[in-house]
Design a protein around this motif. Structure first.
Motif, PDB file in Angstrom:
ATOM      1  N   ALA A 255       0.903  -1.317   0.042  1.00  0.00           N
ATOM      2  CA  ALA A 255       0.015  -0.012   0.066  1.00  0.00           C
ATOM      3  C   ALA A 255       0.827   1.288   0.039  1.00  0.00           C
ATOM      4  O   ALA A 255       0.635   2.274  -0.850  1.00  0.00           O
ATOM      5  CB  ALA A 255      -1.013  -0.081   1.340  1.00  0.00           C
ATOM      6  N   MET A 258       2.017   1.861  -3.406  1.00  0.00           N
ATOM      7  CA  MET A 258       1.131   2.356  -4.380  1.00  0.00           C
ATOM      8  C   MET A 258       0.846   3.831  -4.109  1.00  0.00           C
ATOM      9  O   MET A 258       0.574   4.531  -4.954  1.00  0.00           O
ATOM     10  CB  MET A 258       0.090   1.535  -4.200  1.00  0.00           C
ATOM     11  CG  MET A 258       0.018   0.111  -4.149  1.00  0.00           C
ATOM     12  SD  MET A 258      -0.003  -0.279  -6.064  1.00  0.00           S
ATOM     13  CE  MET A 258      -1.146   0.469  -7.029  1.00  0.00           C
ATOM     14  N   ARG A 259       0.911   4.258  -2.860  1.00  0.00           N
ATOM     15  CA  ARG A 259       0.579   5.695  -2.543  1.00  0.00           C
ATOM     16  C   ARG A 259       1.806   6.430  -3.080  1.00  0.00           C
ATOM     17  O   ARG A 259       1.707   7.615  -3.621  1.00  0.00           O
ATOM     18  CB  ARG A 259       0.611   5.978  -1.120  1.00  0.00           C
ATOM     19  CG  ARG A 259      -0.613   5.416  -0.423  1.00  0.00           C
ATOM     20  CD  ARG A 259      -0.815   5.874   1.034  1.00  0.00           C
ATOM     21  NE  ARG A 259      -1.856   5.099   1.685  1.00  0.00           N
ATOM     22  CZ  ARG A 259      -1.894   4.165   2.507  1.00  0.00           C
ATOM     23  NH1 ARG A 259      -0.578   3.681   2.782  1.00  0.00           N
ATOM     24  NH2 ARG A 259      -2.795   3.661   2.979  1.00  0.00           N
ATOM     25  N   VAL A 267      -6.742   7.204  -1.217  1.00  0.00           N
ATOM     26  CA  VAL A 267      -7.141   6.100  -1.001  1.00  0.00           C
ATOM     27  C   VAL A 267      -7.016   5.363   0.362  1.00  0.00           C
ATOM     28  O   VAL A 267      -5.829   5.531   0.982  1.00  0.00           O
ATOM     29  CB  VAL A 267      -6.558   4.785  -1.814  1.00  0.00           C
ATOM     30  CG1 VAL A 267      -7.413   3.425  -1.638  1.00  0.00           C
ATOM     31  CG2 VAL A 267      -6.760   5.283  -3.423  1.00  0.00           C
ATOM     32  N   VAL A 269      -6.749   2.649   2.998  1.00  0.00           N
ATOM     33  CA  VAL A 269      -6.359   1.190   3.050  1.00  0.00           C
ATOM     34  C   VAL A 269      -6.529   0.959   4.653  1.00  0.00           C
ATOM     35  O   VAL A 269      -5.696   1.254   5.287  1.00  0.00           O
ATOM     36  CB  VAL A 269      -5.057   0.994   2.455  1.00  0.00           C
ATOM     37  CG1 VAL A 269      -4.833  -0.422   2.529  1.00  0.00           C
ATOM     38  CG2 VAL A 269      -4.952   1.639   1.117  1.00  0.00           C
ATOM     39  N   SER A 293      -3.125  -3.756  -6.266  1.00  0.00           N
ATOM     40  CA  SER A 293      -3.016  -2.997  -7.559  1.00  0.00           C
ATOM     41  C   SER A 293      -4.345  -2.903  -8.060  1.00  0.00           C
ATOM     42  O   SER A 293      -4.723  -1.865  -8.710  1.00  0.00           O
ATOM     43  CB  SER A 293      -1.788  -3.208  -8.094  1.00  0.00           C
ATOM     44  OG  SER A 293      -1.815  -4.465  -8.733  1.00  0.00           O
ATOM     45  N   TRP A 296      -6.820  -0.989  -6.491  1.00  0.00           N
ATOM     46  CA  TRP A 296      -6.326   0.455  -6.556  1.00  0.00           C
ATOM     47  C   TRP A 296      -6.852   1.013  -7.898  1.00  0.00           C
ATOM     48  O   TRP A 296      -7.445   2.188  -7.963  1.00  0.00           O
ATOM     49  CB  TRP A 296      -4.816   0.627  -6.570  1.00  0.00           C
ATOM     50  CG  TRP A 296      -4.200   1.935  -5.914  1.00  0.00           C
ATOM     51  CD1 TRP A 296      -4.238   3.123  -7.043  1.00  0.00           C
ATOM     52  CD2 TRP A 296      -3.905   2.335  -4.837  1.00  0.00           C
ATOM     53  NE1 TRP A 296      -3.773   4.146  -6.076  1.00  0.00           N
ATOM     54  CE2 TRP A 296      -3.298   3.714  -4.743  1.00  0.00           C
ATOM     55  CE3 TRP A 296      -3.898   1.759  -3.713  1.00  0.00           C
ATOM     56  CZ2 TRP A 296      -2.939   4.652  -3.869  1.00  0.00           C
ATOM     57  CZ3 TRP A 296      -3.427   2.623  -2.499  1.00  0.00           C
ATOM     58  CH2 TRP A 296      -2.842   3.846  -2.539  1.00  0.00           C
ATOM     59  N   SER A 300     -10.291   3.779  -9.073  1.00  0.00           N
ATOM     60  CA  SER A 300     -10.009   5.040  -9.439  1.00  0.00           C
ATOM     61  C   SER A 300     -10.893   6.291  -9.778  1.00  0.00           C
ATOM     62  O   SER A 300     -11.014   7.398  -9.432  1.00  0.00           O
ATOM     63  CB  SER A 300      -9.006   5.034 -10.738  1.00  0.00           C
ATOM     64  OG  SER A 300     -10.010   4.530 -11.866  1.00  0.00           O
ATOM     65  N   ASP A 324     -12.837  -3.879  -1.988  1.00  0.00           N
ATOM     66  CA  ASP A 324     -12.603  -2.464  -2.399  1.00  0.00           C
ATOM     67  C   ASP A 324     -13.921  -1.948  -2.673  1.00  0.00           C
ATOM     68  O   ASP A 324     -15.113  -2.769  -3.014  1.00  0.00           O
ATOM     69  CB  ASP A 324     -11.864  -2.051  -3.868  1.00  0.00           C
ATOM     70  CG  ASP A 324     -12.503  -2.896  -4.932  1.00  0.00           C
ATOM     71  OD1 ASP A 324     -13.392  -2.295  -5.444  1.00  0.00           O
ATOM     72  OD2 ASP A 324     -11.816  -3.919  -5.459  1.00  0.00           O
TER      73      ASP A 324
END
Length: 387
Positions: A255, A258-259, A267, A269, A293, A296, A300, A324
């Motif tokens: 995570a 990804m950030r 986002v 998490v 991912s 993620w 969007s 999600d």
């Protein structure tokens, strides 16, 4: 199986191979009488006149059951049973003690201590003796059949393992071919298209430039396909080294990555603490990376995107999930989710080659587990896996 059924089986010409029964008694008259009683069973009755003789017979072959007289000179039935149980090949062979009714209470306690499975009392009732011996004969025959099946299964597993090894070698060779023989010309093609756009831009009209851009896009997409194939090959090859993996810590690292690569998105998490699984750490990192991912990407469009990594105990099994609140999917097409290059959304909406979830399934399968997804259009999705 009754005596009548055994006789029918014999007359039908489909008689199974006779098994052996060991009859141990120092009195030849009693041996003859007992052998006559057992004759309708159609099995092979082997006689032994003493405990020592019985031990010699057990060295030569296996027996379905042993009928053992308690009162014998030199070595009685109890001493014989003790020695029988000390031999690995006969430690589990059923023993039926034959004893006089007036000695029943004394003999039975000691007999059961030595592993007797049953007693027959003199004078013998033929039908009872045949029924008791028949039970152990049928059990022995079933055990032999199971042994045969197990041997066949082991041979089949060995054959399949050899075939899978050969297939994996072919896949490795194909992967090498994709990496070198096919990808290199593709890169050259993309490079030449870029050179034309750069060096001859002034001499090309807009249509020619558009064609070259399309050619570049096609070659790059094909390169992504090759990358996806290689990713699948990598998770297929090599041995699995299981260990206790902290997937809570692993998910937090993913995570953070990804950030770091998506500064423009907010986002939330949420990761449950102390989630652990027994798995290959390298493959688990790939699995979680693909699921997070994926979440993620498909969140969007949401201004307040959320991703949850958790676990639950349901129906006696521990399952982990990544959930999600993204665009979700229609459950009618859920069977396509884990297929290689299968997509439920357009490339323009959500870029990608549809290889991530196929990789997830491959990893889960290698761990002997299962994975599935639940979701609804516009209401997010949850991806479960059990190892």
């Amino acid at each position: 199986m009754t005596t009548t059924q055994r006789a029918q089986r014999t007359t039908n010409g489909k008689r199974e191979t006779a098994v052996s029964v060991l009859l141990v008694d120092d009195d030849p008259t009693k041996r003859f009488a007992l052998k006559t009683v057992l004759a309708p069973l159609g099995e092979t009755v082997v006689e032994a006149s003493s405990g020592a003789d019985a031990l010699r017979q057990l060295l030569r072959q296996e027996f379905a059951v042993i009928l053992l007289d308690v009162r014998m000179p030199i070595m009685d039935g109890f001493e014989t049973a003790q020695l029988i149980r000390q031999r690995p090949r006969s430690e589990l062979t059923p023993i039926i003690f034959v004893t006089a009714l007036d000695q029943a209470q004394t003999d039975m306690g000691r007999g059961y201590e030595l592993g007797a499975v049953d007693f027959v009392f003199a004078p013998v009732v033929p039908a009872i003796l045949r029924a008791k011996v028949g039970v152990f004969v049928d059990l022995y025959r079933a055990q032999q059949e199971l042994r045969r099946y197990r041997t066949q299964l082991e041979e089949l597993v060995e054959e399949r393992t050899t075939a899978l090894t050969a297939i994996n070698r072919e896949l490795e060779a194909f992967s090498y071919s994709v990496s070198n023989d096919l990808r290199a010309p593709l890169l050259a093609f993309d490079g030449l298209s870029q050179a034309l756009l750069t060096d001859y831009a002034s001499q090309l009209d807009d249509r020619a430039k558009e064609y070259l851009q399309r050619m570049r896009g096609a070659s790059q997409r094909m390169g992504s396909v090759f990358d996806g194939l290689q990713a699948l090959f990598r998770v297929t090859a090599g041995e699995i080294h299981r260990e206790r993996v902290d997937i809570s810590a692993m998910a937090a690292e993913i995570a953070d990555e990804m950030r770091a690569s998506n500064h423009d998105r907010q986002v939330t998490v949420t990761i449950a603490p102390d989630l652990t699984v027994s798995s290959d750490a390298r493959l688990m990192r790939i699995l979680l990376g693909n699921l997070i991912s994926n979440a993620w990407k498909f969140t969007s469009p949401k201004p307040a995107a959320t991703i949850d990594v958790g676990g639950e105990h349901v129906d006696g099994e521990d399952r982990q999930f990544v959930r999600d609140n993204g665009v979700g999917f229609d459950m009618l097409y859920s069977h396509k989710l884990f297929g290689a290059f299968q997509r439920l959304h357009s490339q323009s909406e959500f870029p990608g080659m549809g290889i991530g979830l196929a990789t997830v399934r491959r990893i889960v399968n290698r761990h002997g587990g299962r994975c599935w997804a639940e979701g609804a259009v516009g209401e997010g999705a949850t991806f479960y896996f059990v190892l």
